[in-house]
Each structure stands twice: as structure tokens, then as C-alpha cells.
Design an enzyme around this catalytic site. Structure first.
Site, PDB file in Angstrom:
ATOM      1  N   LYS A   8     -18.270  -3.843  -0.874  1.00 14.41           N
ATOM      2  CA  LYS A   8     -16.614  -4.123  -1.268  1.00 14.41           C
ATOM      3  C   LYS A   8     -15.648  -3.911   0.228  1.00 14.41           C
ATOM      4  CE  LYS A   8     -13.170  -5.011  -3.817  1.00 14.41           C
ATOM      5  NZ  LYS A   8     -12.827  -6.325  -2.902  1.00 14.41           N
ATOM      6  N   LYS A  61     -14.658   5.193   2.424  1.00  9.33           N
ATOM      7  CA  LYS A  61     -13.350   4.956   1.428  1.00  9.33           C
ATOM      8  C   LYS A  61     -13.586   4.913  -0.050  1.00  9.33           C
ATOM      9  CE  LYS A  61     -10.561   2.173   3.571  1.00  9.33           C
ATOM     10  NZ  LYS A  61      -9.929   0.890   3.762  1.00  9.33           N
ATOM     11  N   LYS A 103     -17.561  -5.596   4.946  1.00  9.37           N
ATOM     12  CA  LYS A 103     -16.311  -6.397   5.588  1.00  9.37           C
ATOM     13  C   LYS A 103     -16.602  -7.419   6.180  1.00  9.37           C
ATOM     14  CE  LYS A 103     -11.984  -4.880   6.682  1.00  9.37           C
ATOM     15  NZ  LYS A 103     -11.641  -3.755   6.035  1.00  9.37           N
ATOM     16  N   THR A 145      -1.685  -0.965  -0.928  1.00 10.66           N
ATOM     17  CA  THR A 145      -2.326  -0.436   0.135  1.00 10.66           C
ATOM     18  C   THR A 145      -1.146   0.731   0.470  1.00 10.66           C
ATOM     19  OG1 THR A 145      -3.652  -2.188   0.910  1.00 10.66           O
ATOM     20  CG2 THR A 145      -3.316  -0.346   2.690  1.00 10.66           C
ATOM     21  N   ASN A 164       1.740  -6.797   5.796  1.00  9.37           N
ATOM     22  CA  ASN A 164       1.878  -6.529   4.595  1.00  9.37           C
ATOM     23  C   ASN A 164       2.040  -4.720   4.320  1.00  9.37           C
ATOM     24  OD1 ASN A 164       0.231  -5.192   2.000  1.00  9.37           O
ATOM     25  ND2 ASN A 164       0.670  -7.301   1.436  1.00  9.37           N
ATOM     26  N   SER A 193      -7.990  -3.322  -5.990  1.00 12.44           N
ATOM     27  CA  SER A 193      -8.800  -4.107  -5.939  1.00 12.44           C
ATOM     28  C   SER A 193     -10.015  -3.939  -7.155  1.00 12.44           C
ATOM     29  CB  SER A 193      -9.577  -4.305  -4.662  1.00 12.44           C
ATOM     30  OG  SER A 193      -9.162  -5.106  -3.875  1.00 12.44           O
TER      31      SER A 193
HETATM   32  N1  GLU Z   1      -8.745  -4.416   3.257  1.00 13.82           N
HETATM   33  C1  GLU Z   1      -8.436  -3.645   2.546  1.00 13.82           C
HETATM   34  C2  GLU Z   1      -9.246  -2.257   3.223  1.00 13.82           C
HETATM   35  O1  GLU Z   1      -9.336  -1.957   4.365  1.00 13.82           O
HETATM   36  C3  GLU Z   1      -8.782  -3.729   1.158  1.00 13.82           C
HETATM   37  C4  GLU Z   1     -10.518  -3.922   0.675  1.00 13.82           C
HETATM   38  C5  GLU Z   1     -10.314  -4.408  -0.601  1.00 13.82           C
HETATM   39  O2  GLU Z   1      -9.576  -4.424  -1.358  1.00 13.82           O
HETATM   40  O3  GLU Z   1     -11.412  -4.512  -0.993  1.00 13.82           O
HETATM   41  O4  GLU Z   1      -9.262  -1.175   2.445  1.00 13.82           O
END
Ligand code: GLU
Length: 416
Positions: free
Chosen positions: A69, A93, A105, A189, A220, A349
Site C-alpha cells: 500500500k 507505517k 510506492k 493525513t 494538501n 485509505s
Molecule cells: N501517500 C500517503 C503516505 O505517504 C498515503 C498512502 C496511502 O493512502 O496509501 O502515507
């Protein structure tokens, strides 16, 4: 270009955690390298009829705890190393917050501000065409990141549905509500970091009364952080974006700043009620909370000594280098680490993915309550480890995550 040694630098945090607890060598070996990183060149038709190509990547770093993810960023300085590092951080995370995911990613090396809307849509669709067999609702689930948003996620979900011949909303999160997006994903976030800071206020030695906040990066995460902190009466004394920085001791006019950004302007263009300052001076402002909300490596050994904030709330991924971490730690600056502080985004998410799979949608209040529960629960756990072992919060968060990853590695069996 971002720091070419960024992954090696990020991996030093594992050694750091390993100095304080015994970590199974199987786990360390597994986390040293990305499981799979695919690189492609996307070729799209530009509006003037010409063709142009762009480098793009998708990395599935580790899937021990579930499908990978993580977001997709559109940035001219993106590199394979950066994508892998960001995917490594997603792995940690998701374990910190106990989401049933590994880490991934993606990125396209592009300055999206130079593309028309139609070009941007073609590029987003080309990305999904190229990676259609890497991603999938049970395999790898992208989401927004730097310079990507719900509109782009909508195009990508649509392209994936075209390829598969039926909709699969769970393939991507951060979608528009009309395509199965979740209420509350947009500010998640920032909201996660805000809940964390509010929950730990007293333990951090802060008071919400007269709280001063500086926000570096006004995309954002930064904009929503300014709005949320302002909503409890905090003074947002400084903000910056890629084009400038502004300061007002008595607090900036956040509504004016948000409106100017929504209209495509920079923070300097707003009727903000303050003065322009340099980006370096912004980081050095005397404040209670500094919120880096832009890119990696913003606070390094060259400027860590200038930081006067009591608390650094990392809404960006990797804004503080390991060397800067040591300096801040010695100086008594508390860092709320990215892998916990900005986990609100991936947590909502996850809620979106759950709702997509159930076809049953939650109220905004349900999303907020469930996010708050997770962030406060994991915040308490990380705080407890930090106190018990006398380690910084980042090390504690790694210890917490590595425990969960180790349990999953063990559960998978050891013979392959
Ligand atoms: N890009 C965000 C992060 O770095 C969200 C990733 C997601 O929602 O999967 O945590």
C-alpha cells in the site's frame, strides 16, 4: 535529484532500533531490499501532437503483512531510490498503525504543473496501463501522494476498470466520493497528526492555549494542518510553499491563504496579514510546533541547530535526516515521527478499501472516530515504548513496527 543514498540512510533506522531490542535476523534481511521495483517509460501524446516520454516506477517493498500500500507521486526529482525509500517507510507505517498491509510506492518523474489537464489524464492512464499487473485490490493498492489528488485517482480507477472489464474500486484509494472514495480521506493525513498532537499535548509539554504553529509546505497536508490547528485557536505564525514563506507573530490569516492557494496562487500572493521571510528563517522561527509538510531531507545537519520549535510534527515523509534527528534529540526537540504522525492518510485509505469491499459506506463522524481511536492507541503504545526504553519516539515506533513484522514473518513459515 533527491539524495542518492536516501535508502541506505533510511535503513540506518533499523540498525538504530536493533541497538535497543533484539530483532530477528530474518526480519532485518527481509527489510534490507525492496521485493520488486518495476521501471517503465510512459509515452504519451501531448496536446500539440508531439510525443513525450516520462520515467515511472512502482515498488512493492514488502508484503509480509498484506497487500502493498502506498501513494503515487508526480515530481520532477523522483528517482528509483526515492520510491523504494518511500515504500520502505510505508511498510513500517502500516505496521505502526496495525493496518493489514505491506508497503509500496510509485512515482512519475514529471513536473505536473507543466502539463495540461488532458495531458495529465493521459499520463495517469498510461501509468495504470503499464502497471496493471503489479497493482490490484489484493496485491498493491496505490493512493495520492505529492502532487497527485482525488481527480487523478479517479482517472486511474477508471482505467483499471476499463482494463479488467468491470469496476474494482478497491484497487486504489483517495478516489472521488462519486467513485467510491471515503468521506474524510481528503484531510486525513493532517487530521491524524492533529489528533496525535492534541492527544499528547500535556506529555509533550505543550498547551493548546496560545499554541504557535509553523507549517513548512502548503499542499494538501500543510493546508489542512493549518486549518485544523487554527480551528482550536492555535496561531499559525508561519507558512511556506515552493514559492515563498510568510510570517506574522500574532497569526496569519489562514482563510485568505487557503483561498489564494485554491485559486492557484502562492502564499506570498495572499492577503495573509504578515511579512515575507526566507524559507531558512521560517524553519528557525520560535514556535511550539513546526510541521514539515513537503519533501524529504528538509531538516538536515546544516539547519537542525537553528530549529527553535519544541515539537516537530512530521506530516511529510522523511523530512528529518538521521543526523538531524540526533541533533534535535540532543537539543531536546521532540520529533513526532512520520511513520506515526502522517499515518492518518493511509489509515483512512484502509477505511476506504474496507468500505469498497463491503459496498457499505460510513459517515464522516464514523471515519473521524475510528481514525482517532487508531492514532491515539498507537500513539500511546509508541509513547510507552519510548519511556520504558528511554529512546526517541522514532526509535520506539520502529521497535513497535518491527515487533509486528517479526510476528508475521514467523507466521509465514521459514522454509522459503
Ligand atoms: N501517500 C500517503 C503516505 O505517504 C498515503 C498512502 C496511502 O493512502 O496509501 O502515507
Amino acid at each position: 535529484m533527491s539524495n542518492p543514498n536516501i535508502l541506505q540512510s533510511a535503513l540506518t533506522r533499523l540498525d538504530d532500533a536493533a541497538r535497543h531490542v533484539r530483532i530477528d535476523s530474518d526480519v532485518l534481511e527481509k527489510l534490507k531490499f525492496a521485493r520488486e521495483t518495476m521501471k517503465v517509460r510512459l509515452l504519451i501524446r501531448m496536446d500539440d501532437g508531439s510525443r513525450k516520454s516520462f520515467l515511472a516506477w512502482r515498488c512493492r517493498y514488502d508484503d509480509t503483512r498484506g497487500p502493498t500500500k502506498g501513494g503515487i507521486r508526480f515530481h520532477p526529482a523522483s528517482t528509483a531510490e526515492e520510491v523504494e525509500t518511500l515504500a520502505f517507510w510505508m511498510t513500517i507505517k502500516c505496521a505502526v498503525t496495525n493496518l493489514p498491509y505491506g508497503g509500496g510506492k510509485g512515482a512519475i518523474q514529471v513536473d505536473p504543473k507543466t502539463l495540461s489537464k488532458a495531458e495529465l489524464e493521459r499520463l495517469s492512464r498510461a501509468y495504470v496501463q503499464a502497471f496493471a499487473n503489479i497493482i490490484g485490490p489484493d496485491r498493491d493498492i496505490p493512493a495520492p501522494d505529492v502532487y497527485t489528488n482525488a481527480m487523478i485517482m479517479g482517472w486511474m480507477a477508471d482505467e483499471y476498470a476499463n482494463i479488467r472489464g468491470e469496476p474494482h474500486p478497491g484497487v486504489i484509494t483517495g478516489k472521488p466520493i462519486a467513485l467510491g472514495g471515503s468521506l474524510g480521506r481528503e484531510d486525513a493525513t493532517a487530521r491524524g497528526g492533529f489528533y496525535l498532537t492534541c492527544h499528547l499535548t500535556e506529555r509533550l509539554g505543550l498547551s493548546t492555549e496560545g499554541l504557535r504553529v509553523v507549517v513548512q509546505g502548503f499542499g494538501n497536508a500543510g493546508q489542512h494542518a493549518a486549518r485544523l490547528f487554527a480551528s482550536i485557536g492555535a496561531k499559525i505564525i508561519g507558512v511556506s510553499d515552493s514559492r515563498g514563506a510568510v510570517y506574522a507573530a500574532e497569526g496569519l490569516n489562514i482563510d485568505a491563504l487557503l483561498k489564494t492557494k485554491a485559486d492557484g496562487g502562492s502564499v506570498n500572493d495572499a492577503n495573509h496579514g504578515g511579512n515575507a521571510i526566507s524559507p531558512a528563517d521560517l524553519l528557525a522561527l520560535d514556535t511550539d510546533v513546526l510541521v514539515p509538510s513537503a519533501m524529504e531531507d528538509m531538516i538536515d545537519e546544516t539547519n537542525a541547530d537553528s530549529i527553535k520549535a519544541k515539537v516537530v510534527l512530521e506530516l511529510a515523509n522523511g523530512p528529518v535526516t538521521p543526523r538531524a534527528d540526533e541533533i534535535l534529540n540532543q537539543r531536546g526537540v521532540i520529533v513526532l515521527p512520520d511513520i506515526l504522525a502522517n499515518a492518518g492518510g493511509v489509515t483512512v485509505s484502509y477505511f476506504e478499501w474496507v468500505q469498497n469491499r463491503q459496498g457499505y459506506y460510513w459517515t464522516l463522524d464514523e471515519v473521524h472516530q475510528r481514525l482517532k481511536t487508531i492514532i491515539e492507541r498507537e500513539g500511546d503504545a509508541v509513547w510507552g515504548i519510548a519511556k520504558d526504553r528511554t529512546v526517541p519516539l522514532r526509535t520506539a515506533a520502529y521497535i513497535h513496527a518491527l515487533g509486528r513484522i517479526a510476528t508475521a514473518v514467523e507466521a509465514h513459515g521459514t522454509q522459503n
